[in-house]
Write an enzyme that holds these catalytic residues in place. Sequence first.
Site, PDB file in Angstrom:
ATOM      1  N   THR A 160       0.839  -1.192   0.000  1.00 13.41           N
ATOM      2  CA  THR A 160       0.000   0.000   0.000  1.00 13.41           C
ATOM      3  C   THR A 160       0.873   1.241   0.000  1.00 13.41           C
ATOM      4  OG1 THR A 160      -1.719   1.211   1.202  1.00 13.41           O
ATOM      5  CG2 THR A 160      -0.184  -0.062   2.531  1.00 13.41           C
ATOM      6  N   GLU A 305      -4.943  -2.984   4.277  1.00 10.04           N
ATOM      7  CA  GLU A 305      -4.711  -3.676   5.541  1.00 10.04           C
ATOM      8  C   GLU A 305      -5.903  -4.510   5.998  1.00 10.04           C
ATOM      9  OE1 GLU A 305      -2.194   0.118   5.658  1.00 10.04           O
ATOM     10  OE2 GLU A 305      -4.058  -0.586   4.776  1.00 10.04           O
ATOM     11  N   LYS A 413      -6.043  19.253  16.095  1.00  5.81           N
ATOM     12  CA  LYS A 413      -6.596  18.964  17.403  1.00  5.81           C
ATOM     13  C   LYS A 413      -6.739  20.257  18.192  1.00  5.81           C
ATOM     14  CE  LYS A 413      -5.898  14.222  18.901  1.00  5.81           C
ATOM     15  NZ  LYS A 413      -5.166  13.328  19.826  1.00  5.81           N
ATOM     16  N   TRP A 418     -10.809  16.285  17.512  1.00  5.55           N
ATOM     17  CA  TRP A 418     -10.511  16.475  16.098  1.00  5.55           C
ATOM     18  C   TRP A 418     -11.412  17.548  15.495  1.00  5.55           C
ATOM     19  CZ3 TRP A 418      -6.176  14.453  14.608  1.00  5.55           C
ATOM     20  CH2 TRP A 418      -5.721  13.264  15.150  1.00  5.55           C
TER      21      TRP A 418
END
Length: 447
Positions: A160, A305, A413, A418
């Site tokens: 990836t 993944e 942040k 977030w």
Amino acid sequence: MSEHSRTSKGIHRYTYEEIGERTRRLADALEGLGVTKGDRVATFAWNHHRHLEAYFAIPGMGAVLHTINIRLAEEHISYIVNHAADKVILVDAELLPLLENVKETLHTVEAFIVFGDGEDVPETSLSNVYAYEKLLAKSNPKYEFVKDLDENANAGICYTSATTGNPKGVMYSHRGIILHSMALGLADSAALSEKDTILPVVPMFHVNAWGLPFAAVWFGSTQVMPGPQFTPGILAKLIEDYQVTLSAGVPTIWLGLLKELESGSYVTESLRAVLCGGSAAPAAMIKAFESKYNIPFLHAYGMTETSPLVSVSTLKSYHENIEEDKKLAIRATQGLVIPGLEVKVTGSDGELERNGEDIGELMIKGSWIASEYYKDERTKDAFRDGWLHTGDVATMDEEGYIKLVDRTKDLVKSGGEWISSVDLENAIMDHEGVFEAAVIAVPHPEW
């Protein structure tokens, strides 16, 4: 139970019985070239029947299938071939120049096998080159696959792309591939069955075409391979000619097909769904497929993944009677987690409430989720405490629907929470607050 493959000579048709024989011939040929259990054998090819044979011959003999993304930069092709220590590469004839450009940097490759319709090796500057069909013609059609394989042994590896640095290798076990294939047959995922005719537009070099070739063979679904350099018109004609019931690809594929359907005259009534992943699909495109062409649009989410299927956006039984705009809003989410996996959204203080509003990092664990990157120190950043830290920022509502908000690299942040970079910019422009912000950079694992 057959396969149709678009080649330079037209459509190649054959049965799974014939595929089985040719797969055994390929395994025997690879063994003759010195490939043994655990060795990596790479493919560098488009979606076609010979590539499908490699999907089963290589793991079947106990070796590891390494599908190389043909669109990688040359330095990354060299890196992953050497990092995986590929012993043999099977390559499409028209892609030979890409490997010729990096031949001096490939330190582990002992032979090249050229996919093609003829038995003659094309002119090339590569050494130890064999013609695929000539090799198969003299190989054993009754070769016996390895019977004592550990189900946790490696069957495949995909790399990836990273935001920075070299690509990262993700290993897939025999057990993981079987469980992921089974999940593709669930009614609320892709619902594959023997009755289906599958058109995998997503490349076979991209997360194993989302696992569809493995699952389709297991369930006995007919497969239609689009071959090289296809166009939206070619895809539309394949759907019409072979009564395709399910196809899979990224949003740009479906945007192209949608434009083709609007400009041409095609019969697409056979399609029971298109599966879309890789990036968020525009709600307007989903609406066009479902409302104008009566083609259900399955919006899915996954990563290299994760083998890759994690979630699919399907409606629940009691959603059938809600307003169309609410249905569309659900369709546009990343959907519900597939049975067999666990997901959660976490913030600085742990798992967040499932209210569809609180945003945090999406984390995943399960039987077909990777636990490390192959020989890569970046493992410690992505895999912790049994969970894959995806780097994707999401919300999850009380119904369990996942909705991606942004990547952590695009967020800041503030006070431990977030905040979207877009929201931050708007807040600054509107003088709604002052933020002490630190940009969080996380590699983007592409599906």
